[in-house]
Design an enzyme around this catalytic site. Structure first.
Site, PDB file in Angstrom:
ATOM      1  N   HIS A 207       2.123 -14.543  39.084  1.00 15.08           N
ATOM      2  CA  HIS A 207       2.004 -13.365  39.952  1.00 15.08           C
ATOM      3  C   HIS A 207       3.400 -12.875  40.318  1.00 15.08           C
ATOM      4  O   HIS A 207       4.257 -13.694  40.621  1.00 15.08           O
ATOM      5  CB  HIS A 207       1.251 -13.732  41.234  1.00 15.08           C
ATOM      6  CG  HIS A 207       1.202 -12.591  42.207  1.00 15.08           C
ATOM      7  ND1 HIS A 207       0.347 -11.528  42.033  1.00 15.08           N
ATOM      8  CD2 HIS A 207       1.922 -12.328  43.322  1.00 15.08           C
ATOM      9  CE1 HIS A 207       0.528 -10.667  43.020  1.00 15.08           C
ATOM     10  NE2 HIS A 207       1.479 -11.120  43.811  1.00 15.08           N
TER      11      HIS A 207
ATOM     12  N   GLU B 124      -9.734  15.293  13.383  1.00 20.06           N
ATOM     13  CA  GLU B 124     -10.350  14.039  12.927  1.00 20.06           C
ATOM     14  C   GLU B 124     -11.744  14.331  12.356  1.00 20.06           C
ATOM     15  O   GLU B 124     -12.531  15.032  12.975  1.00 20.06           O
ATOM     16  CB  GLU B 124     -10.418  13.037  14.100  1.00 20.06           C
ATOM     17  CG  GLU B 124     -11.315  11.840  13.896  1.00 20.06           C
ATOM     18  CD  GLU B 124     -10.951  10.966  12.699  1.00 20.06           C
ATOM     19  OE1 GLU B 124      -9.759  10.614  12.539  1.00 20.06           O
ATOM     20  OE2 GLU B 124     -11.864  10.633  11.925  1.00 20.06           O
TER      21      GLU B 124
ATOM     22  N   ASP C  21      -1.605  -5.887   2.111  1.00 17.05           N
ATOM     23  CA  ASP C  21      -2.317  -4.606   2.052  1.00 17.05           C
ATOM     24  C   ASP C  21      -3.009  -4.377   0.711  1.00 17.05           C
ATOM     25  O   ASP C  21      -3.897  -3.527   0.620  1.00 17.05           O
ATOM     26  CB  ASP C  21      -1.330  -3.440   2.279  1.00 17.05           C
ATOM     27  CG  ASP C  21      -1.022  -3.202   3.746  1.00 17.05           C
ATOM     28  OD1 ASP C  21      -1.422  -4.042   4.583  1.00 17.05           O
ATOM     29  OD2 ASP C  21      -0.368  -2.189   4.052  1.00 17.05           O
TER      30      ASP C  21
ATOM     31  N   GLY D 110      -1.524   8.183  13.010  1.00 16.87           N
ATOM     32  CA  GLY D 110      -1.522   9.572  13.483  1.00 16.87           C
ATOM     33  C   GLY D 110      -1.278   9.649  14.980  1.00 16.87           C
ATOM     34  O   GLY D 110      -0.509  10.491  15.455  1.00 16.87           O
TER      35      GLY D 110
ATOM     36  N   SER E 236       0.839  -1.207   0.000  1.00 16.82           N
ATOM     37  CA  SER E 236       0.000   0.000   0.000  1.00 16.82           C
ATOM     38  C   SER E 236       0.865   1.244   0.000  1.00 16.82           C
ATOM     39  O   SER E 236       2.082   1.185   0.190  1.00 16.82           O
ATOM     40  CB  SER E 236      -0.888   0.000   1.254  1.00 16.82           C
ATOM     41  OG  SER E 236      -0.071   0.004   2.403  1.00 16.82           O
TER      42      SER E 236
ATOM     43  N   LEU F 178      -2.359  -4.741   8.179  1.00 13.09           N
ATOM     44  CA  LEU F 178      -1.459  -5.082   9.277  1.00 13.09           C
ATOM     45  C   LEU F 178      -0.395  -6.042   8.782  1.00 13.09           C
ATOM     46  O   LEU F 178      -0.675  -6.930   7.962  1.00 13.09           O
ATOM     47  CB  LEU F 178      -2.247  -5.749  10.412  1.00 13.09           C
ATOM     48  CG  LEU F 178      -3.266  -4.868  11.135  1.00 13.09           C
ATOM     49  CD1 LEU F 178      -4.147  -5.707  12.041  1.00 13.09           C
ATOM     50  CD2 LEU F 178      -2.545  -3.780  11.926  1.00 13.09           C
ATOM     51  N   ALA F 179       0.807  -5.893   9.322  1.00 14.05           N
ATOM     52  CA  ALA F 179       1.921  -6.720   8.872  1.00 14.05           C
ATOM     53  C   ALA F 179       1.679  -8.201   9.150  1.00 14.05           C
ATOM     54  O   ALA F 179       1.937  -9.055   8.294  1.00 14.05           O
ATOM     55  CB  ALA F 179       3.194  -6.258   9.570  1.00 14.05           C
TER      56      ALA F 179
HETATM   57  C1  LIG Z   1       4.037   4.365   9.929  1.00 15.98           C
HETATM   58  C2  LIG Z   1       3.449   2.973   9.843  1.00 15.98           C
HETATM   59  C3  LIG Z   1       3.443   2.174  10.955  1.00 15.98           C
HETATM   60  C4  LIG Z   1       2.929   0.880  10.899  1.00 15.98           C
HETATM   61  N1  LIG Z   1       2.956   0.131  12.022  1.00 15.98           N
HETATM   62  C5  LIG Z   1       2.456  -1.119  11.988  1.00 15.98           C
HETATM   63  C6  LIG Z   1       2.519  -1.942  13.136  1.00 15.98           C
HETATM   64  O1  LIG Z   1       3.030  -1.547  14.191  1.00 15.98           O
HETATM   65  N2  LIG Z   1       2.009  -3.190  13.065  1.00 15.98           N
HETATM   66  C7  LIG Z   1       1.441  -3.665  11.914  1.00 15.98           C
HETATM   67  O2  LIG Z   1       0.977  -4.810  11.907  1.00 15.98           O
HETATM   68  N3  LIG Z   1       1.378  -2.907  10.809  1.00 15.98           N
HETATM   69  C8  LIG Z   1       1.880  -1.653  10.812  1.00 15.98           C
HETATM   70  N4  LIG Z   1       1.848  -0.899   9.680  1.00 15.98           N
HETATM   71  C9  LIG Z   1       1.238  -1.482   8.467  1.00 15.98           C
HETATM   72  C10 LIG Z   1       2.216  -2.435   7.775  1.00 15.98           C
HETATM   73  O3  LIG Z   1       3.388  -1.742   7.466  1.00 15.98           O
HETATM   74  C11 LIG Z   1       1.586  -3.021   6.520  1.00 15.98           C
HETATM   75  O4  LIG Z   1       0.349  -3.611   6.850  1.00 15.98           O
HETATM   76  C12 LIG Z   1       2.482  -4.077   5.900  1.00 15.98           C
HETATM   77  O5  LIG Z   1       3.725  -3.531   5.562  1.00 15.98           O
HETATM   78  C13 LIG Z   1       1.830  -4.679   4.644  1.00 15.98           C
HETATM   79  O6  LIG Z   1       2.666  -5.626   4.103  1.00 15.98           O
HETATM   80  P1  LIG Z   1       2.642  -5.986   2.562  1.00 15.98           P
HETATM   81  O7  LIG Z   1       3.646  -7.075   2.387  1.00 15.98           O
HETATM   82  O8  LIG Z   1       1.266  -6.236   2.099  1.00 15.98           O
HETATM   83  O9  LIG Z   1       3.108  -4.678   1.791  1.00 15.98           O
HETATM   84  P2  LIG Z   1       4.320  -3.665   1.966  1.00 15.98           P
HETATM   85  O10 LIG Z   1       4.998  -3.808   3.240  1.00 15.98           O
HETATM   86  O11 LIG Z   1       3.790  -2.339   1.572  1.00 15.98           O
HETATM   87  O12 LIG Z   1       5.366  -4.155   0.880  1.00 15.98           O
HETATM   88  C14 LIG Z   1       5.126  -4.075  -0.487  1.00 15.98           C
HETATM   89  C15 LIG Z   1       6.444  -4.133  -1.219  1.00 15.98           C
HETATM   90  O13 LIG Z   1       6.190  -4.293  -2.607  1.00 15.98           O
HETATM   91  C16 LIG Z   1       7.105  -3.489  -3.354  1.00 15.98           C
HETATM   92  N5  LIG Z   1       6.488  -3.256  -4.665  1.00 15.98           N
HETATM   93  C17 LIG Z   1       5.329  -2.626  -4.938  1.00 15.98           C
HETATM   94  N6  LIG Z   1       5.049  -2.686  -6.266  1.00 15.98           N
HETATM   95  C18 LIG Z   1       6.087  -3.360  -6.841  1.00 15.98           C
HETATM   96  C19 LIG Z   1       6.370  -3.757  -8.168  1.00 15.98           C
HETATM   97  N7  LIG Z   1       5.526  -3.516  -9.178  1.00 15.98           N
HETATM   98  N8  LIG Z   1       7.508  -4.426  -8.389  1.00 15.98           N
HETATM   99  C20 LIG Z   1       8.369  -4.716  -7.369  1.00 15.98           C
HETATM  100  N9  LIG Z   1       8.133  -4.379  -6.088  1.00 15.98           N
HETATM  101  C21 LIG Z   1       7.001  -3.721  -5.824  1.00 15.98           C
HETATM  102  C22 LIG Z   1       7.236  -2.256  -2.496  1.00 15.98           C
HETATM  103  O14 LIG Z   1       8.426  -1.553  -2.816  1.00 15.98           O
HETATM  104  C23 LIG Z   1       7.272  -2.857  -1.101  1.00 15.98           C
HETATM  105  O15 LIG Z   1       8.581  -3.193  -0.724  1.00 15.98           O
HETATM  106  C24 LIG Z   1       2.390   0.391   9.687  1.00 15.98           C
HETATM  107  C25 LIG Z   1       2.407   1.195   8.545  1.00 15.98           C
HETATM  108  C26 LIG Z   1       2.927   2.463   8.613  1.00 15.98           C
HETATM  109  C27 LIG Z   1       2.952   3.306   7.372  1.00 15.98           C
END
Ligand SMILES: Cc1cc2nc3c(=O)[nH]c(=O)nc-3n(C[C@H](O)[C@H](O)[C@H](O)COP(=O)(O)OP(=O)(O)OC[C@H]3O[C@@H](n4cnc5c(N)ncnc54)[C@H](O)[C@@H]3O)c2cc1C
Length: 466
Positions: free
Chosen positions: A445, A203, A313, A185, A145, A320-321
């Site tokens: 505890h 908000e 995402d 935020g 995302s 969420l990660a």
């Molecule tokens: C500030 C912040 C804090 C966060 N904190 C948390 C947290 O504490 N806990 C939690 O669970 N989640 C958290 N999140 C959300 C979490 O980061 C995401 O839910 C998670 O990273 C999603 O994983 P993903 O693998 O789907 O995508 P992403 O982590 O977004 O990875 C996608 C990857 O695909 C690559 N990509 C995209 N298109 C292409 C393409 N065409 N070719 C090659 N590569 C490409 C991108 O460069 C990227 O590296 C946070 C997010 C933010 C912004």
């Protein structure tokens, strides 16, 4: 020789999927457009934000709590460049860890933008324009995302920043205006508040943390206000004038009306995230997306094009990660002929502020609107011995259990270390436990987790320490 699987994107969804598939004997390649692996989470999300939250929390504790506990270290002083270096080191270690795991599991990697040419073919275009084509049996889209933009507000990542810019500010702003009272935020607002900024949160809705339990959100807002954050709910930022030394945000009532100006040094736009499919060739490949740009999948993560899957995402569900990781594992197992599955009813959700908020399962509002009868067991940390000696008595545990069967339907915790404590609730829900099962499980505890046990006892109105 063609690959069994090409994963596009190396975030928590993509890298975990690739590693699990390799463990299961598939020949796997990962395509990543950025210089480092790990995606949003490791580079500009979970990991750097938690590094700053951890460091700024200790800084705040040094200011408030150390003296009370008899630790005299003088006045805590902030060295922001050193704190940023500490954060960057943490990120570096984590992204290198992914590279190590790829090598260990013989996952091949390609740097460049991955574009789907059709089922079984992925083009990788490197930054220098060179392109090569990978042939594969299956493709997993894990492109994640990107920051959601706000109409009328251009992000320059210097003064008007997204979460990415808010992680690298070179000075503590006098006033930070946060647009959006969601998780990101409030977490980043907390970081800069603790480091000395005045923080104003605008908000659109009439409450903070939309989607989370309302009682939790209400109490948590009061706690943040005690920490000095101010909130303008039911309000929106219509535009920002950046012509002067200070930014001028035009804040109007959400329902419309005369704007008021709020001055700030930095504006953080944190109104959410949108699926990222730029350059992926989704339309040309005929892959269906929904009205919000998310890739449409069936219950087995298959898109409408054979042998192309999507996770994380970029599909529907909480951004969420760990949700992305669980989906990555499920798809790898499905591709290997196993029954990969994700239980979306038991995915925990944590806000890493102080105190932390953690939840799993249904909120009271969801149960009410679904017409499900439930019992509530609640226990405050003021009555927990460990919280009292730790001086972390803010918050409570709330357990929602089915009125007929006593099965745990939702657990909500506001309190120090809530993010770690929610794990037992997630396991309980995964195993279909009753509140009685938690109540009869021995909890060490003195620990904060005794509050979870007491809340489970409180479901049947038999908490001991209250
Ligand atoms: C500030 C912040 C804090 C966060 N904190 C948390 C947290 O504490 N806990 C939690 O669970 N989640 C958290 N999140 C959300 C979490 O980061 C995401 O839910 C998670 O990273 C999603 O994983 P993903 O693998 O789907 O995508 P992403 O982590 O977004 O990875 C996608 C990857 O695909 C690559 N990509 C995209 N298109 C292409 C393409 N065409 N070719 C090659 N590569 C490409 C991108 O460069 C990227 O590296 C946070 C997010 C933010 C912004």
């Amino acid at each position: 020789m063609p690959y069994d699987l090409v994963v596009i994107g190396s975030g928590p969804g993509g890298y975990v999927c690739a590693i699990r598939a390799a463990q299961l004997g598939l020949k796997v390649a990962v395509v990543e457009k950025d210089k480092t692996f790990g995606g949003t989470c490791l580079n500009v999300g979970c990991i750097p934000s938690k590094a700053l939250l951890h460091a700024s929390e200790l800084y705040a504790e040094a200011g408030h709590l150390f003296d009370k506990m008899g630790i005299r270290v003088g006045k805590a002083a902030l060295d922001l460049p050193a704190m940023m270096a500490f954060k960057d080191e943490g990120v570096d270690g984590n992204v290198k860890g992914v590279a190590f795991l790829f090598r260990k599991n013989k996952v091949e990697t390609f740097e460049g933008i991955g574009r789907i040419l059709g089922a079984g073919r992925v083009e990788v275009r490197a930054a220098n324009g060179r392109a090569e084509t990978l042939d594969t049996k299956a493709i997993v889209i894990a492109t994640g995302s990107d920051v959601a933009r706000l109409g009328g507000v251009a992000i320059d990542e210097k003064r008007v920043v997204s979460s990415t810019g808010a992680l690298v500010l070179d000075k503590v702003p006098d006033r930070l205006l946060v647009v959006g009272a969601g998780v990101i935020g409030l977490e980043l607002g907390s970081v800069w508040r603790r480091l000395g900024a005045e923080v104003v949160v605008v908000e659109f809705l009439s409450r903070i943390l939309p989607g989370m339990d309302e009682e939790v959100a209400r109490q948590f807002q009061r706690m943040l206000q005690k920490q000095g954050m101010t909130f303008r709910l039911s309000s929106k930022v219509a535009r920002i004038d950046s012509s002067g030394n200070r930014l001028k945000a035009f804040v109007e009532p959400a329902a419309g009306g005369a704007p008021e100006t709020v001055e700030a040094d930095i504006v953080l736009v944190a109104i959410g995230r949108v699926p990222y499919t730029e350059g992926l060739g989704v339309d040309a490949a005929g892959i269906k997306t929904d009205d919000r740009g998310r890739i449409v999948i069936d219950p087995h993560f298959r898109t409408n094009v054979p042998d192309i899957y999507a996770i994380g995402d970029v599909i529907a569900g909480p951004m969420l990660a760990h949700k992305a990781e669980d989906e990555g594992i499920a798809v790898a197992e499905i591709l290997s002929g196993q029954a990969g599955h994700v239980n979306y009813d038991a995915i925990p959700n944590v806000v890493y502020t102080f105190p932390e908020i953690a939840a799993v399962g249904k909120t009271e509002e969801e149960l009410k609107s679904a017409g499900i009868a439930y019992n509530v067991g609640k226990f405050p940390f003021t009555a927990n011995g460990r919280a009292r000696i730790n001086l972390t008595t803010d918050g409570f545990v709330k357990i929602l259990a089915d009125a007929r069967t006593d099965r745990v339907l939702g657990v909500h915790i506001v309190g120090a270390d809530a993010g770690n404590m929610i794990a037992e609730a997630a396991i309980a829900m995964e195993l279909g436990a009753a509140a009685e099962d938690i109540a009869r499980t021995s909890h060490a505890h003195p620990t904060l987790t005794e509050a979870v046990k007491e809340a489970a006892l409180a479901v049947e109105k038999r908490a001991i320490h209250m």
